[in-house]
Design a protein around this motif. Structure first.
Motif, mmCIF file in Angstrom:
data_model
loop_
_atom_site.group_PDB
_atom_site.id
_atom_site.type_symbol
_atom_site.label_atom_id
_atom_site.label_comp_id
_atom_site.label_asym_id
_atom_site.label_seq_id
_atom_site.Cartn_x
_atom_site.Cartn_y
_atom_site.Cartn_z
ATOM 1 N N SER A 34 0.830 -1.209 0.000
ATOM 2 C CA SER A 34 0.000 0.000 0.000
ATOM 3 C C SER A 34 0.859 1.252 0.000
ATOM 4 C CB SER A 34 -0.913 0.002 1.226
ATOM 5 O OG SER A 34 -1.811 -1.078 1.199
ATOM 6 N N THR A 70 -7.139 7.859 -0.236
ATOM 7 C CA THR A 70 -7.127 6.976 0.938
ATOM 8 C C THR A 70 -7.782 7.653 2.131
ATOM 9 O OG1 THR A 70 -5.096 5.931 0.158
ATOM 10 C CG2 THR A 70 -5.649 5.623 2.475
ATOM 11 N N ALA A 93 -9.228 -5.364 -2.045
ATOM 12 C CA ALA A 93 -8.420 -4.141 -2.053
ATOM 13 C C ALA A 93 -7.091 -4.365 -2.772
ATOM 14 C CB ALA A 93 -8.178 -3.670 -0.626
ATOM 15 N N ILE A 96 -7.537 -4.359 -6.470
ATOM 16 C CA ILE A 96 -7.645 -2.996 -7.016
ATOM 17 C C ILE A 96 -6.263 -2.386 -7.185
ATOM 18 C CG2 ILE A 96 -8.428 -0.647 -6.473
ATOM 19 C CD1 ILE A 96 -10.856 -1.944 -5.078
ATOM 20 N N VAL A 97 -5.412 -2.561 -6.176
ATOM 21 C CA VAL A 97 -4.060 -1.994 -6.235
ATOM 22 C C VAL A 97 -3.258 -2.632 -7.366
ATOM 23 C CG1 VAL A 97 -1.877 -1.770 -4.978
ATOM 24 C CG2 VAL A 97 -4.037 -1.348 -3.807
ATOM 25 N N THR A 100 -4.570 -1.253 -10.801
ATOM 26 C CA THR A 100 -4.263 0.164 -11.018
ATOM 27 C C THR A 100 -2.762 0.405 -11.187
ATOM 28 O OG1 THR A 100 -4.384 0.490 -8.607
ATOM 29 C CG2 THR A 100 -6.326 1.092 -9.911
ATOM 30 N N GLY A 123 -8.357 1.839 -3.002
ATOM 31 C CA GLY A 123 -8.030 0.463 -2.627
ATOM 32 C C GLY A 123 -7.257 0.415 -1.330
ATOM 33 N N THR A 124 -6.289 1.301 -1.183
ATOM 34 C CA THR A 124 -5.521 1.379 0.057
ATOM 35 C C THR A 124 -6.410 1.812 1.224
ATOM 36 O OG1 THR A 124 -3.496 1.886 -1.131
ATOM 37 C CG2 THR A 124 -3.550 2.485 1.173
#
Length: 399
Positions: A34, A70, A93, A96-97, A100, A123-124
């Motif tokens: 993250s 975030t 999550a 998503i990271v 992206t 996401g983070t």
């Protein structure tokens, strides 16, 4: 440090007092990814700005916008997914990271990159509020503090290594390689988590613990103020460390300076993790005071490379476990409301990263590199005053 969750802790380890190392490693990696994703552009700004056809200072806002997303997403997303099983939320999550990061590497448009980074930040916003409480629920009684420190250690280590890793990877084939590598690491982490992390149930949102009610719990506002000023100070200086080192005539030594920061950050995690359950107040006061001394040395002796190395190394040691210390303090101060308090704390943490990058950019655009050290010093002094003064509720004696 006490356990703040009412959900029964699963018996996932053969020995009652043994920390679940594989599960905590998964949480550590999630936190590492993250913050790595967040600060990765900071080491790639010149190359990214050329690809995106914009200035370095505007490209730096890819860090700011990520942190802002975030901050905006932490509380509402945590409440929206409160009843979901915890591992399901974490895997979503991380997915998503991963996506992206891959899309960022493929983008050549500044506006599109900002949109992608904003989604990555959301996401983070799902990950960070999970980590401390998840780790506490997995740990045996009396060892929650150490478990939280391990889970959250990924954050300072990611901050310490994000810029040098990005710089090194970009040298292998451009800044896009760094983002592709981050996406790959995220996928590997998802694969590690799947068999090793217990899928603990969520729970209904407790109507008693609204944000407004939690904010009036004694000590929490002091903790949040100290956290904000500490993290803004750190990010003003760290986000633009390459500019500071250029001013100090140490451009060619950036990698070694950041390596010194990273090594002592890891050492800090190891030292603090063994004492956080018994000496939280002493550790957070020591961290803040040491950080202030380091920034003062950087402000006064930027022309002395040896002192710059020493100050940066000591700064890394001071900063290394600071997220664990502040989040641990928030958990202790709020008791049964700790889940909501963690979301608030992560919001403040992320907003502080965004503000640090924004303020640092303004200072560099309008003044010079020395201005970021003096601004950081003023903020960390304010943090120290709050920490030292919070001896009754925020960071009580004996904690």
């Amino acid at each position: 440090m006490t356990d703040t969750t009412s959900t029964a802790r699963p018996t996932t380890t053969p020995r009652r007092n043994r920390l679940p190392g594989k599960a905590l490693l998964g949480l550590f990696l999630a936190g590492f990814i993250s913050i790595l994703t967040e600060c990765l552009p900071a080491g790639l700004l010149p190359d990214m700005s050329r690809t995106l056809d914009t200035s370095v200072s505007l490209t730096g806002q890819t860090v700011t916008l990520y942190a802002l997303a975030t901050a905006l997403g932490a509380i509402p997303l945590a409440r929206a997914t409160a009843t979901w099983h915890r591992k399901n939320v974490l895997q979503l999550a991380l997915g998503i990271v991963a996506v992206t990061n891959a899309l960022t590497a493929l983008s050549g448009d500044y506006a599109l990159t900002l949109v992608i980074r904003f989604v990555a930040g959301l996401g983070t916003g799902l990950i960070w509020p999970l980590l401390g409480g998840y780790a506490a629920r997995l740990a045996p009684q009396g060892r929650q503090g150490r478990a939280i420190a391990i889970a959250l250690a990924g954050t300072p280590i990611g901050l310490a290594l994000g810029i040098p890793l990005g710089t090194w990877l970009s040298g292998l084939g451009g800044w896009q390689v760094a983002f592709h590598a981050s996406a790959a690491l995220t996928v590997l982490t998802m694969a590690w988590i799947r068999p090793t992390l217990p899928n603990l149930p969520g729970g209904p949102v407790d109507g008693r613990f609204t944000v407004s009610r939690v904010l009036v719990i004694p000590g929490l506002r002091t903790i949040l103020f100290a956290l904000a000023t500490y993290m803004i100070a750190h990010n003003i200086l760290y986000t633009y460390i390459t500019d500071f080192l250029r001013h100090a005539g140490m451009t060619g030594q950036t990698g070694w300076v950041l390596f010194a920061f990273g090594v002592t950050s890891v050492l800090s995690v190891l030292v603090v993790g063994t004492h956080i359950d018994r000496h939280l107040r002493r550790l957070v006061v020591g961290s803040t005071v040491l950080f202030a001394i380091c920034v003062l040395v950087l402000a006064l002796f930027s022309g002395v490379p040896l002192l710059v190395y020493i100050a940066v190394a000591a700064w890394g040691f001071a900063f290394g476990s600071s997220p664990s210390l502040f989040i641990g303090g928030a958990i202790d101060a709020t008791g049964a409301a700790a889940d909501v308090a963690q979301s608030i704390t992560i919001t403040v943490f992320s907003a502080s990263i965004a503000l640090g990058g924004f303020i640092g950019g303004l200072l560099l655009a309008n003044l010079d590199a020395t201005s970021i050290t003096w601004a950081s010093l003023a903020l960390v002094i304010a943090a120290g005053a709050a920490v030292i003064g919070g001896r009754k509720h925020a960071f009580p004696k004996g904690a």
